[in-house]
Design a protein around this motif. Structure first.
Motif, PDB file in Angstrom:
ATOM      1  N   THR A  19       0.453  -1.187  -0.313  1.00  0.00           N
ATOM      2  CA  THR A  19      -0.080  -0.067  -0.018  1.00  0.00           C
ATOM      3  C   THR A  19       0.703   0.862  -0.128  1.00  0.00           C
ATOM      4  O   THR A  19       1.644   1.133   0.827  1.00  0.00           O
ATOM      5  N   ILE A  20       0.717   2.150  -1.202  1.00  0.00           N
ATOM      6  CA  ILE A  20       1.579   3.371  -1.131  1.00  0.00           C
ATOM      7  C   ILE A  20       0.254   4.518  -0.898  1.00  0.00           C
ATOM      8  O   ILE A  20      -0.574   4.538  -1.632  1.00  0.00           O
ATOM      9  N   GLU A  21       0.954   5.950  -0.659  1.00  0.00           N
ATOM     10  CA  GLU A  21       0.499   6.573  -0.508  1.00  0.00           C
ATOM     11  C   GLU A  21       0.098   7.371  -2.027  1.00  0.00           C
ATOM     12  O   GLU A  21       1.996   8.179  -2.578  1.00  0.00           O
ATOM     13  N   VAL A  22      -0.771   8.457  -2.528  1.00  0.00           N
ATOM     14  CA  VAL A  22       0.090   9.234  -3.119  1.00  0.00           C
ATOM     15  C   VAL A  22      -0.649  11.075  -3.507  1.00  0.00           C
ATOM     16  O   VAL A  22      -1.680  10.426  -2.361  1.00  0.00           O
ATOM     17  N   ASP A  23      -0.035  11.279  -3.740  1.00  0.00           N
ATOM     18  CA  ASP A  23      -0.931  12.943  -3.426  1.00  0.00           C
ATOM     19  C   ASP A  23      -2.012  12.966  -4.394  1.00  0.00           C
ATOM     20  O   ASP A  23      -2.768  12.305  -5.305  1.00  0.00           O
ATOM     21  N   SER A  24      -3.089  14.216  -4.537  1.00  0.00           N
ATOM     22  CA  SER A  24      -3.741  14.543  -5.768  1.00  0.00           C
ATOM     23  C   SER A  24      -3.696  14.023  -6.761  1.00  0.00           C
ATOM     24  O   SER A  24      -4.280  13.614  -7.524  1.00  0.00           O
ATOM     25  N   LEU A  25      -2.578  14.493  -7.448  1.00  0.00           N
ATOM     26  CA  LEU A  25      -1.960  14.141  -8.965  1.00  0.00           C
ATOM     27  C   LEU A  25      -2.426  13.514  -9.629  1.00  0.00           C
ATOM     28  O   LEU A  25      -2.669  12.903  -9.908  1.00  0.00           O
ATOM     29  N   GLU A  26      -1.675  12.276  -8.381  1.00  0.00           N
ATOM     30  CA  GLU A  26      -0.947  11.126  -8.785  1.00  0.00           C
ATOM     31  C   GLU A  26      -2.627  10.356  -8.788  1.00  0.00           C
ATOM     32  O   GLU A  26      -2.989   9.436  -9.860  1.00  0.00           O
ATOM     33  N   PHE A  27      -3.753  11.329  -7.609  1.00  0.00           N
ATOM     34  CA  PHE A  27      -4.857  10.102  -7.235  1.00  0.00           C
ATOM     35  C   PHE A  27      -5.806  10.556  -8.524  1.00  0.00           C
ATOM     36  O   PHE A  27      -6.400   9.933  -9.064  1.00  0.00           O
ATOM     37  N   THR A  28      -6.364  11.278  -9.015  1.00  0.00           N
ATOM     38  CA  THR A  28      -6.579  12.255 -10.249  1.00  0.00           C
ATOM     39  C   THR A  28      -6.243  11.609 -11.579  1.00  0.00           C
ATOM     40  O   THR A  28      -7.380  10.842 -12.553  1.00  0.00           O
ATOM     41  N   ARG A  29      -4.543  11.220 -11.724  1.00  0.00           N
ATOM     42  CA  ARG A  29      -4.478  10.386 -12.534  1.00  0.00           C
ATOM     43  C   ARG A  29      -4.689   8.974 -13.103  1.00  0.00           C
ATOM     44  O   ARG A  29      -5.092   8.327 -13.603  1.00  0.00           O
ATOM     45  N   LEU A  30      -5.068   8.621 -11.876  1.00  0.00           N
ATOM     46  CA  LEU A  30      -5.008   6.903 -11.600  1.00  0.00           C
ATOM     47  C   LEU A  30      -6.879   6.898 -11.965  1.00  0.00           C
ATOM     48  O   LEU A  30      -7.853   6.098 -11.867  1.00  0.00           O
ATOM     49  N   ALA A  31      -7.526   8.190 -11.084  1.00  0.00           N
ATOM     50  CA  ALA A  31      -8.976   7.861 -10.792  1.00  0.00           C
ATOM     51  C   ALA A  31      -9.134   7.880 -13.070  1.00  0.00           C
ATOM     52  O   ALA A  31     -10.271   7.597 -13.398  1.00  0.00           O
ATOM     53  N   LEU A  32      -8.344   8.845 -13.796  1.00  0.00           N
ATOM     54  CA  LEU A  32      -8.646   9.272 -15.207  1.00  0.00           C
ATOM     55  C   LEU A  32      -8.650   7.408 -16.121  1.00  0.00           C
ATOM     56  O   LEU A  32      -9.354   7.321 -16.282  1.00  0.00           O
ATOM     57  N   LYS A  33      -7.228   7.202 -14.986  1.00  0.00           N
ATOM     58  CA  LYS A  33      -6.655   5.479 -15.730  1.00  0.00           C
ATOM     59  C   LYS A  33      -7.763   4.381 -15.916  1.00  0.00           C
ATOM     60  O   LYS A  33      -8.029   3.565 -16.673  1.00  0.00           O
ATOM     61  N   GLY A  34      -8.531   4.911 -14.768  1.00  0.00           N
ATOM     62  CA  GLY A  34      -9.743   3.426 -14.428  1.00  0.00           C
ATOM     63  C   GLY A  34     -11.284   4.088 -15.453  1.00  0.00           C
ATOM     64  O   GLY A  34     -11.921   3.031 -15.519  1.00  0.00           O
ATOM     65  N   LYS A  35     -11.131   4.771 -15.720  1.00  0.00           N
ATOM     66  CA  LYS A  35     -12.478   5.726 -16.620  1.00  0.00           C
ATOM     67  C   LYS A  35     -11.758   5.818 -17.842  1.00  0.00           C
ATOM     68  O   LYS A  35     -12.209   6.180 -18.945  1.00  0.00           O
ATOM     69  N   ASN A  36     -10.729   4.918 -17.999  1.00  0.00           N
ATOM     70  CA  ASN A  36      -9.964   4.743 -19.517  1.00  0.00           C
ATOM     71  C   ASN A  36     -10.233   6.719 -20.496  1.00  0.00           C
ATOM     72  O   ASN A  36      -9.894   6.385 -21.442  1.00  0.00           O
ATOM     73  N   LEU A  37      -9.004   7.181 -19.143  1.00  0.00           N
ATOM     74  CA  LEU A  37      -8.943   8.423 -20.008  1.00  0.00           C
ATOM     75  C   LEU A  37      -7.962   9.165 -19.795  1.00  0.00           C
ATOM     76  O   LEU A  37      -7.311   8.773 -18.725  1.00  0.00           O
ATOM     77  N   LYS A  38      -7.011  10.139 -20.394  1.00  0.00           N
ATOM     78  CA  LYS A  38      -6.123  10.410 -20.162  1.00  0.00           C
ATOM     79  C   LYS A  38      -6.212  12.158 -19.989  1.00  0.00           C
ATOM     80  O   LYS A  38      -7.501  12.849 -21.192  1.00  0.00           O
ATOM     81  N   TYR A  39      -5.384  12.901 -19.481  1.00  0.00           N
ATOM     82  CA  TYR A  39      -5.764  14.087 -18.898  1.00  0.00           C
ATOM     83  C   TYR A  39      -6.038  15.096 -20.109  1.00  0.00           C
ATOM     84  O   TYR A  39      -6.989  15.977 -20.605  1.00  0.00           O
ATOM     85  N   GLU A  40      -5.180  14.674 -21.485  1.00  0.00           N
ATOM     86  CA  GLU A  40      -5.117  15.599 -22.804  1.00  0.00           C
ATOM     87  C   GLU A  40      -6.116  15.133 -23.427  1.00  0.00           C
ATOM     88  O   GLU A  40      -7.077  16.397 -24.466  1.00  0.00           O
ATOM     89  N   ASP A  41      -7.029  14.130 -23.336  1.00  0.00           N
ATOM     90  CA  ASP A  41      -8.105  14.349 -23.914  1.00  0.00           C
ATOM     91  C   ASP A  41      -9.328  14.930 -23.522  1.00  0.00           C
ATOM     92  O   ASP A  41     -10.709  14.903 -23.744  1.00  0.00           O
ATOM     93  N   LEU A  42      -9.408  15.228 -22.003  1.00  0.00           N
ATOM     94  CA  LEU A  42     -10.486  15.726 -21.747  1.00  0.00           C
ATOM     95  C   LEU A  42     -10.768  16.645 -21.906  1.00  0.00           C
ATOM     96  O   LEU A  42      -9.558  17.790 -22.733  1.00  0.00           O
ATOM     97  N   PRO A  43     -12.069  17.915 -21.895  1.00  0.00           N
ATOM     98  CA  PRO A  43     -12.180  19.000 -22.899  1.00  0.00           C
ATOM     99  C   PRO A  43     -11.557  20.425 -22.680  1.00  0.00           C
ATOM    100  O   PRO A  43     -11.861  20.608 -20.899  1.00  0.00           O
ATOM    101  N   ALA A  44     -11.218  20.670 -23.278  1.00  0.00           N
ATOM    102  CA  ALA A  44     -10.228  22.340 -22.632  1.00  0.00           C
ATOM    103  C   ALA A  44     -11.472  23.137 -22.238  1.00  0.00           C
ATOM    104  O   ALA A  44     -12.761  23.207 -22.249  1.00  0.00           O
ATOM    105  N   GLU A  45     -10.865  23.838 -21.393  1.00  0.00           N
ATOM    106  CA  GLU A  45     -12.041  25.138 -20.514  1.00  0.00           C
ATOM    107  C   GLU A  45     -11.840  26.370 -22.071  1.00  0.00           C
ATOM    108  O   GLU A  45     -13.118  26.782 -21.919  1.00  0.00           O
ATOM    109  N   ASN A  46     -11.180  26.448 -22.376  1.00  0.00           N
ATOM    110  CA  ASN A  46     -10.953  27.251 -23.709  1.00  0.00           C
ATOM    111  C   ASN A  46     -11.730  26.571 -25.178  1.00  0.00           C
ATOM    112  O   ASN A  46     -10.558  26.140 -25.528  1.00  0.00           O
ATOM    113  N   GLN A  47     -13.478  26.693 -25.919  1.00  0.00           N
ATOM    114  CA  GLN A  47     -13.327  26.169 -27.258  1.00  0.00           C
ATOM    115  C   GLN A  47     -12.654  27.725 -27.926  1.00  0.00           C
ATOM    116  O   GLN A  47     -13.024  27.088 -28.937  1.00  0.00           O
ATOM    117  N   ASN A  48     -12.279  28.058 -27.560  1.00  0.00           N
ATOM    118  CA  ASN A  48     -11.749  29.329 -28.680  1.00  0.00           C
ATOM    119  C   ASN A  48     -10.255  29.454 -29.328  1.00  0.00           C
ATOM    120  O   ASN A  48      -9.793  30.394 -28.806  1.00  0.00           O
TER     121      ASN A  48
END
Length: 108
Positions: A19-48
């Motif tokens: 069991t290892i401790e992870v910070d919030s950034l790594e936890f977010t990455r793991l959560a996205l991976k669990g949904k078969n997503l990557k950060y770069e695939d998420l919608p951009a805030e700015n669409q212009n």
């Protein structure tokens, strides 16, 4: 004795048999991976977004004559801009990532 609280978010996760401790950034990455997503695939805030610098580099390096939506689609940067498109756009405001300065440095 006064109790103090650590405001930094930490989470324990399993890694093989440990069991290892992870910070919030790594936890977010793991959560996205669990949904078969990557950060770069998420919608951009700015669409212009615009891609003048990217177009210039495509013309210089790849000898592309017409830089249009088809090229953006080929690069998976069209149909609603994602974070990958935002990174390559003229409006890139991600801290620590400056594609235009990086291209100038690598060209010299």
């Amino acid at each position: 004795m006064k109790e103090t609280h650590n405001l930094e978010y930490k989470k324990d996760v399993r890694n093989d048999t440990a069991t290892i401790e992870v910070d919030s950034l790594e936890f977010t990455r793991l959560a996205l991976k669990g949904k078969n997503l990557k950060y770069e695939d998420l919608p951009a805030e700015n669409q212009n977004l615009t891609f003048s610098f990217l177009e210039k580099k495509f013309r210089e390096i790849a000898s592309v004559e017409v830089f249009d939506d088809n090229i953006l689609k080929t690069l998976s940067l069209q149909d609603g801009f994602n974070n990958a498109a935002a990174l390559l756009s003229d409006q890139n405001d991600f801290p620590g990532i400056d594609a235009q300065n990086s291209a100038r440095i690598s060209a010299s």
